[in-house]
Write a protein that holds these residues in place. Sequence first.
Motif, mmCIF file in Angstrom:
data_model
loop_
_atom_site.group_PDB
_atom_site.id
_atom_site.type_symbol
_atom_site.label_atom_id
_atom_site.label_comp_id
_atom_site.label_asym_id
_atom_site.label_seq_id
_atom_site.Cartn_x
_atom_site.Cartn_y
_atom_site.Cartn_z
ATOM 1 N N ILE A 1 35.640 32.627 65.869
ATOM 2 C CA ILE A 1 34.516 31.790 65.428
ATOM 3 C C ILE A 1 33.616 32.553 64.456
ATOM 4 O O ILE A 1 33.256 33.701 64.694
ATOM 5 N N GLN A 2 33.248 31.891 63.351
ATOM 6 C CA GLN A 2 32.284 32.506 62.422
ATOM 7 C C GLN A 2 30.879 32.301 62.968
ATOM 8 O O GLN A 2 30.476 31.173 63.252
ATOM 9 N N LEU A 3 30.128 33.379 63.108
ATOM 10 C CA LEU A 3 28.769 33.286 63.660
ATOM 11 C C LEU A 3 27.726 33.673 62.618
ATOM 12 O O LEU A 3 27.797 34.758 62.027
ATOM 13 N N ILE A 4 26.770 32.768 62.411
ATOM 14 C CA ILE A 4 25.601 33.113 61.593
ATOM 15 C C ILE A 4 24.388 33.178 62.528
ATOM 16 O O ILE A 4 24.530 32.948 63.730
ATOM 17 N N GLY A 5 23.221 33.497 61.994
ATOM 18 C CA GLY A 5 22.017 33.580 62.836
ATOM 19 C C GLY A 5 20.834 33.058 62.068
ATOM 20 O O GLY A 5 20.100 33.823 61.457
ATOM 21 N N HIS A 6 20.659 31.730 62.085
ATOM 22 C CA HIS A 6 19.629 31.159 61.199
ATOM 23 C C HIS A 6 18.216 31.559 61.627
ATOM 24 O O HIS A 6 17.971 31.920 62.778
ATOM 25 N N HIS A 7 17.292 31.477 60.696
ATOM 26 C CA HIS A 7 15.876 31.745 60.965
ATOM 27 C C HIS A 7 15.306 30.494 61.621
ATOM 28 O O HIS A 7 15.438 29.396 61.092
ATOM 29 N N THR A 8 14.685 30.663 62.765
ATOM 30 C CA THR A 8 14.250 29.498 63.539
ATOM 31 C C THR A 8 12.749 29.269 63.427
ATOM 32 O O THR A 8 11.983 30.217 63.267
ATOM 33 N N LYS A 9 12.361 28.017 63.574
ATOM 34 C CA LYS A 9 10.920 27.735 63.481
ATOM 35 C C LYS A 9 10.189 28.172 64.747
ATOM 36 O O LYS A 9 8.959 28.143 64.800
ATOM 37 N N GLY A 10 10.930 28.605 65.757
ATOM 38 C CA GLY A 10 10.306 29.091 66.990
ATOM 39 C C GLY A 10 9.756 30.501 66.866
ATOM 40 O O GLY A 10 9.080 30.978 67.788
ATOM 41 N N ARG A 11 10.101 31.179 65.795
ATOM 42 C CA ARG A 11 9.656 32.561 65.577
ATOM 43 C C ARG A 11 9.567 32.808 64.087
ATOM 44 O O ARG A 11 10.058 32.014 63.292
ATOM 45 N N VAL A 12 9.003 33.952 63.716
ATOM 46 C CA VAL A 12 9.308 34.515 62.404
ATOM 47 C C VAL A 12 10.027 35.802 62.728
ATOM 48 O O VAL A 12 9.413 36.728 63.270
ATOM 49 N N HIS A 13 11.328 35.809 62.480
ATOM 50 C CA HIS A 13 12.154 36.934 62.923
ATOM 51 C C HIS A 13 11.906 37.146 64.409
ATOM 52 O O HIS A 13 12.074 36.246 65.192
ATOM 53 N N SER A 14 11.446 38.382 64.736
ATOM 54 C CA SER A 14 11.205 38.655 66.148
ATOM 55 C C SER A 14 9.751 38.379 66.513
ATOM 56 O O SER A 14 9.393 38.428 67.683
ATOM 57 N N SER A 15 8.908 38.135 65.499
ATOM 58 C CA SER A 15 7.499 37.884 65.794
ATOM 59 C C SER A 15 7.363 36.552 66.521
ATOM 60 O O SER A 15 8.068 35.597 66.196
ATOM 61 N N PHE A 16 6.468 36.499 67.474
ATOM 62 C CA PHE A 16 6.222 35.339 68.331
ATOM 63 C C PHE A 16 7.301 35.157 69.397
ATOM 64 O O PHE A 16 7.328 34.157 70.080
ATOM 65 N N HIS A 17 8.224 36.134 69.529
ATOM 66 C CA HIS A 17 9.256 35.933 70.544
ATOM 67 C C HIS A 17 8.679 35.933 71.954
ATOM 68 O O HIS A 17 9.065 35.124 72.793
ATOM 69 N N SER A 18 7.750 36.865 72.225
ATOM 70 C CA SER A 18 7.237 36.932 73.594
ATOM 71 C C SER A 18 6.041 35.999 73.803
ATOM 72 O O SER A 18 5.352 36.083 74.808
ATOM 73 N N ASN A 19 5.832 35.100 72.845
ATOM 74 C CA ASN A 19 4.730 34.137 72.943
ATOM 75 C C ASN A 19 5.235 32.931 73.750
ATOM 76 O O ASN A 19 6.090 32.166 73.299
#
Length: 793
Positions: A675-693
């Motif tokens: 399977i080809q895997l990409i990792g899109h930028h999500t509106k739930g974070r900016v990169h890793s910022s806001f992850h633990s929010n």
Amino acid sequence: MERRNFLKLSATAGAVSCITACGSKSSNSSTPTVPEVSEEQVNWAACTCNCGASCPIKIVTQDGTITRVETDDMGDDSWAEHQSRACARGRSFKRKVYAADRLKVPMKRVGKRGEGNFEEISWEEAYDTIADNLKRIIDTYGNESVYCQYATGRLYSFFSGGHWINAGQWGGRLLNLLGGYTRQHNTYSSGQLANAGSLMFGTTSSSSYAEMGKSDFILTFGFNPAEMRASGAGGTYDYSVFTQNVETVVVDPRCSDSALGDQHSWMAIRPGTDAALCEALAHEIISRGAADDAFLAKYCVGYDQSTLPDSAAEFSDFKSHILGLAPDDVPKDVAYASAITGISEAKITELADKLIAADKPFVTQGLGPQRHACGEQTVRAITMLPLLLGKVGKEGTNTGFMPSTNTGAFWLSPTGTNPVETSIPCFLWTEAIINGENMTAEEHGIRGSDKLSANFKFIWNYAGNAMINQHSDTVETDKILQDDTLCEFILVHDVQMTPSAKYADILLPDFTDAEVNDISANSGTDSGVLTAMTTSIDTPFDPKGCFEVANEVAKRLGVEAAFNEGRTYQEWLEYLYAASTAGGDYPTYEELVEQGIYRLKNPVQVIGLKSFIDDPDINPLSTPSGKVEVYSETMQTMADTWILPDGDEIPAIPKYISTWEGYEDKETKEKGYPIQLIGHHTKGRVHSSFHSNDWMREAVEDAVWMNPKDAQERGISQGDTVLIESLRGTVKVRARVTPRIMPGVASLPQGAWLDMKDGIDEGGCVNTLTSLRPTAIGKCNPQHTNLVEISLS
Ligand SMILES: Nc1nc2c(c(=O)[nH]1)N[C@H]1C(S)=C(S)[C@@H](COP(=O)(O)OP(=O)(O)OC[C@H]3O[C@@H](n4cnc5c(=O)[nH]c(N)nc54)[C@H](O)[C@@H]3O)O[C@H]1N2
Ligand SMILES: Nc1nc2c(c(=O)[nH]1)N[C@H]1C(S)=C(S)[C@@H](COP(=O)(O)OP(=O)(O)OC[C@H]3O[C@@H](n4cnc5c(=O)[nH]c(N)nc54)[C@H](O)[C@@H]3O)O[C@H]1N2
Ligand SMILES: [Mo]
């Protein structure tokens, strides 16, 4: 500064509350006391994380504590004055300031790097330790052993300067006074695009979003402003305004939010294969006689044999390659592209019909298509479409690059000059830790000199999570960082206990954007917004900004006077603002503070490459020929002289190449990773910022997107916990089974925080699966190129 008394308790309310209190013995007064209700205070800040929008946010405090966060409520209905309203992330800022994992005091590592065991120390001890190590390492290994990590937590807080004053630039200023540090080039964002653009055009010039509104057909590749510029200050607004009446085809392996409008349709494509689709479109354009030969002859080198440079081999031009006259003998027709891209022949033909019929085609791309092992080739191939049609530099058209915006109003840089000229591609810092002394221009893309003279021994990481989380291959990176005889000192200055913070030797707490006086001179809008950041928060911890840290280290190393030139932080802020705005139509610092937000006048709107197209003699490109180098002699020389690993290729013309872990990598697929895997930028974070929010985690689920067909074949249902495995590592996450991603492809939203337990990353960080192998041309991060298997956990 705006002050408002929102809560004016009436005397009656005060009296009522006293009646209940009066029964108690402690009340010995006969006059009812009105409990004191403090004023609310309103200050402006900006959310400077790296989505690029820098939305103004309004911080409301009472007694120094945030009560709520609002956003831009000024402006009007006109396009130029529209409100820069923050998205859910900016509005959750209170959760960042008071985060449970907020760094509160300076600390030193006890235990192994990455384990996350620290002991509180005084600021004095922290400064002494940094100064001692910096001096020792420069004296022992030289200035090239010092590096400032790529970091965008406060957007462009790079050590070279930025759009804010409280940023990493003070570290850069200090290091420059101490003899300098190894520079970096490229970005994790757009390295492939920048390299391809500069080699082919000498620029990545593009049109403003407004030109989309004048176009009659929009074709986008992996362009997702609805999620990656998700605010009133970002491209979301412009994209929705300007594409609402124009047919828009969105080419993406994933049906992104940008493909969901009435005028928009989604064309699913296999990751890394856009160049093959572009070749087939080129084949249609040329074979139907729709190529603008006169335009191509006037503005380009090497479209066909007539403009090939003397050094080029026969049939090495683009047209021969497309028509099957080049040595490979393969016409790049619709059937050829269909087999590679997964798009039906009928759909490719229909797309060619629309593109050829358009008067003013607007072709553009996001940065996802280039964040691949073949990224530079994808960029070049996309830019061929408007060139072939001769529709560049004119109203309603674009060059194929991402639309331009007037983001940074100005650059605030106190850094001075770095005496070290040597620069590494920013993705190769782990290589520089283990092999720096052997890194050369021909093999590793070193610039500024032929080679690097030292391994990296001191890394200063301000506001970045690329020490591990945002860099590739967390398993290998962890091994490299664990060994503290390699990189001997890591300084991390952050606001939260991130995965990268756990690798610090000295870990320092910073202020957040809401806690310092600053200027935000950036904005994602075409119109541009300046925000005066002020604060009334009583931070309950002991953070310090980069200015103070660098100043204290400067003091210990004997360069304090040169460092601060007698100015305090606030004086620098006002001085740099005055210097940057001198002669321009800007408010004074005091006026800006008074009004909070200032919208820049006369938004600049541009048409990509217009001046070159209007007059190529007066405005030649900065390429060696002054023209668009469809055939690049420079790249042919690179191909002839550079040392490349097996399988890497540097073609002189734009063309699709199959790469390691691309769709055509049968060998890796047969090893069990289909399977080809990409990792899109999500509106739930900016990169890793806001992850633990916690608010953001509730709002946007973290899960790997899989097509129902792939899920069914593996017995996976919606919400199941699955293991994703690549040649590098294993991640455990939930599955989101959705037809919004094409079969054979999966996407794990990038940025989740690494949480390694017994060799399995339960945090779901996509970089546990990605590779450290750089791209051939720019030596960039190929983080969307991965082959994996997914199974039930
Ligand atoms: N697999 C994969 N990896 C990727 C990408 C991808 O598409 N796929 N994208 C890449 C791209 S484009 C980029 S730009 C990079 C981004 O990678 P980074 O530049 O590392 O960006 P963030 O992950 O947002 O990390 C920002 C850091 O800044 C800290 N921070 C936030 N506010 C402040 C502050 O006020 N002061 C201080 N001192 N620190 C603060 C945060 O806590 C966090 O640790 O990631 C790259 N990595
Ligand atoms: N919400 C949010 N906004 C952000 C960020 C974030 O993390 N979160 N990051 C910010 C930063 S620093 C940057 S650099 C930009 C990043 O912006 P981009 O790099 O453009 O974002 P990506 O999500 O990596 O890719 C955009 C789209 O390309 C698609 N894609 C991936 N591979 C391919 C391919 O081979 N071909 C085609 N046609 N499409 C492909 C993805 O599915 C996605 O929909 O966004 C910025 N804005
Ligand atoms: Mo980025």
